[in-house]
Scaffold this motif. Sequence first.
Motif, PDB file in Angstrom:
ATOM      1  N   GLY A   1      78.252 -96.513   0.592  1.00  0.00           N
ATOM      2  CA  GLY A   1      78.621 -96.245  -0.802  1.00  0.00           C
ATOM      3  C   GLY A   1      77.426 -96.087  -1.714  1.00  0.00           C
ATOM      4  N   CYS A   2      76.223 -96.355  -1.200  1.00  0.00           N
ATOM      5  CA  CYS A   2      74.994 -96.252  -2.003  1.00  0.00           C
ATOM      6  C   CYS A   2      74.022 -95.246  -1.418  1.00  0.00           C
ATOM      7  N   GLY A   3      74.521 -94.316  -0.597  1.00  0.00           N
ATOM      8  CA  GLY A   3      73.628 -93.289  -0.077  1.00  0.00           C
ATOM      9  C   GLY A   3      73.339 -93.397   1.414  1.00  0.00           C
ATOM     10  N   ALA A   4      74.019 -94.308   2.128  1.00  0.00           N
ATOM     11  CA  ALA A   4      73.789 -94.447   3.574  1.00  0.00           C
ATOM     12  C   ALA A   4      74.081 -93.143   4.309  1.00  0.00           C
ATOM     13  N   VAL A   5      75.174 -92.476   3.926  1.00  0.00           N
ATOM     14  CA  VAL A   5      75.562 -91.239   4.602  1.00  0.00           C
ATOM     15  C   VAL A   5      74.537 -90.132   4.318  1.00  0.00           C
ATOM     16  N   ARG A   6      74.017 -90.090   3.104  1.00  0.00           N
ATOM     17  CA  ARG A   6      72.996 -89.099   2.784  1.00  0.00           C
ATOM     18  C   ARG A   6      71.784 -89.250   3.692  1.00  0.00           C
ATOM     19  N   GLU A   7      71.370 -90.514   3.915  1.00  0.00           N
ATOM     20  CA  GLU A   7      70.235 -90.768   4.814  1.00  0.00           C
ATOM     21  C   GLU A   7      70.483 -90.176   6.193  1.00  0.00           C
ATOM     22  N   VAL A   8      71.703 -90.360   6.695  1.00  0.00           N
ATOM     23  CA  VAL A   8      72.049 -89.845   8.019  1.00  0.00           C
ATOM     24  C   VAL A   8      72.022 -88.317   8.016  1.00  0.00           C
ATOM     25  N   CYS A   9      72.606 -87.712   6.986  1.00  0.00           N
ATOM     26  CA  CYS A   9      72.608 -86.245   6.879  1.00  0.00           C
ATOM     27  C   CYS A   9      71.180 -85.716   6.889  1.00  0.00           C
TER      28      CYS A   9
END
Lengths: 187, 187, 187, 187
Positions: free
Chosen positions: A155-163
């Motif tokens: 919810g704080c950008g974890a998915v963005r890091e993975v992308c």
Amino acid sequence: MANAPLDRSAALLSKLSAVRLLAMDVDGVLTCGEIEVNSDGFETKRFHVADGLGIQLCLLAGLQVAWISGRSSEAVSRRAAELNIPHLTMGCANKAKAVAELIGRFTLQPENVAYIGDDLNDLPALSLAGVRFAPSNAISEVKALADMVTERSGGCGAVREVCDVILKAQEKWNGAVEIYLAGLLRP
Amino acid sequence: MANAPLDRSAALLSKLSAVRLLAMDVDGVLTCGEIEVNSDGFETKRFHVADGLGIQLCLLAGLQVAWISGRSSEAVSRRAAELNIPHLTMGCANKAKAVAELIGRFTLQPENVAYIGDDLNDLPALSLAGVRFAPSNAISEVKALADMVTERSGGCGAVREVCDVILKAQEKWNGAVEIYLAGLLRP
Amino acid sequence: MANAPLDRSAALLSKLSAVRLLAMDVDGVLTCGEIEVNSDGFETKRFHVADGLGIQLCLLAGLQVAWISGRSSEAVSRRAAELNIPHLTMGCANKAKAVAELIGRFTLQPENVAYIGDDLNDLPALSLAGVRFAPSNAISEVKALADMVTERSGGCGAVREVCDVILKAQEKWNGAVEIYLAGLLRP
Amino acid sequence: MANAPLDRSAALLSKLSAVRLLAMDVDGVLTCGEIEVNSDGFETKRFHVADGLGIQLCLLAGLQVAWISGRSSEAVSRRAAELNIPHLTMGCANKAKAVAELIGRFTLQPENVAYIGDDLNDLPALSLAGVRFAPSNAISEVKALADMVTERSGGCGAVREVCDVILKAQEKWNGAVEIYLAGLLRP
């Protein structure tokens, strides 16, 4: 940063190059894990704008993206629609089965699948995936299984890091950003 | 505080003196980046009371203020109306174009424009602006371009920091505070 | 903890003993300063359960309690009603005037008034009060004026800290807790 | 981690083995203590998905689980229903009495009861319970009484920590997880 030396290792880079499908849990991954219950029975979900942009870049780069949630929420389906998420599964008890179906539908191998999960109910799906990600808020059993633990929490950008890490490993990040910015600058 | 010695440098002060228009992104700058989706399709936005006061001081000091959002939200237009934001652009894919239009309308030079952004879709607008600000939660590509990175993150007072630093560089802060407090004390 | 040695000083204890009225700002003091705007124009406020309990103890100990807000919100008046706050002023531009009126109504001296504020618009009221509190999220100008800066931030228990420190300085804390717990244990 | 050496002590493990009922406060324990008031008078509560999973494991392992809240909220009863919480008491001034009734109904001894609380109004119930837990956000008077202070705060997984530590002490964790995952994998 705990896993930083390992994260950028040749072994991880090789794994990341094979990814064709990025599948992920919702609560605790795309959100911080809060279940926000209103008196009228509706739920509010808080997604992060940066995750949305990362997912858009993945789609521009030709990756498949799937959201797989054990719960059902109108807020989740609305956000998925806004981001044009091609594969949304809600109310899903058996997330591993949902991942297996996507593998079958797109004639993939397990090594083509990256999965992001944070809790016990993600373990079977994580075990199936070739590349395993855990947000920083994941339980220790999930982190132990993960190829990479993100610095940011769900919810704080974890998915963005993975992308970002997948697209950069595949050398598709610059191209996706160019397409994205060109789209913005179109008159 | 990473940029503190640089922030207060003579070069930055000189840049800040030229600012006539303060333009900013909304999600991730005036909010923490959360996209809060309710089941009924409405969105809730969480602004910060301290940013509102900083913007009021800028307006009292005669600066132009613009909010430029890639998304559209009734909550954003309500908050903008409450703060009397003179220039609100929503659903804006091309933020650089929006900034360029404001430059034209007020016969400004790029050095008269300060812009606060946090993500890739702010890069073109940031590149156009003479003074570039990034909240602490901005992505590294935006921070690399920024003249100053705020200590506070978006939605937690990042915009207030920018307002204060501009008004103090222009020696307008004391005057704006006096006008503001006099207004409060009026019977 | 920055002010800890000073906080517990004999001078502060003496000041705290004189307090008869505890007045406070709302946004940034009883909340974290977020202005949560819904699409329908209503606002949601997030108070803290621990602050509510601290205020109940102050009322049980015979202190006057006042909430003074520059804004108007149905959510604030609902929470004030739930806690039986005796003095609620909303939409108040001139908070110093509101404090002065309470001083007159209860025939108090300024040294009988404690005020908690976090931003510029609290400065006139803070200047009027004999004992001045700032939550940890207050701006530097307010902290500079404060007799004590709380460890917790607004909306996260800052008000509870103030309630505790006043009641303990007045040796009324144990008594108030006893009355409170006896009320709970009543069959 | 402050209490870590003590937490895992033989004395605590022995206490944990006796637990048959896990009772807990709601605000500040299952939530972060925020009282989120909407303009329409309804309250929103933010629970954590990880706490829900921990409670499900406790129920699968045969423990009794009770939620005891001093307040009343439709959001709490909705979340309790979703998790099949067997014992929900709301609007409860006397939580110790509620715990005593559960002890009587299930013919338990105080040492069979674990209680999680965070504030003054939990002290009588905590005193009654054989094993006492405080989330990291609890007041010092509660922490002083606690057998274990969790690392996570209320609403952020504090309850999950308690569930895990009890089930592991009772050597029921692996079994409960197996039943839980088998349920998920059922076709």
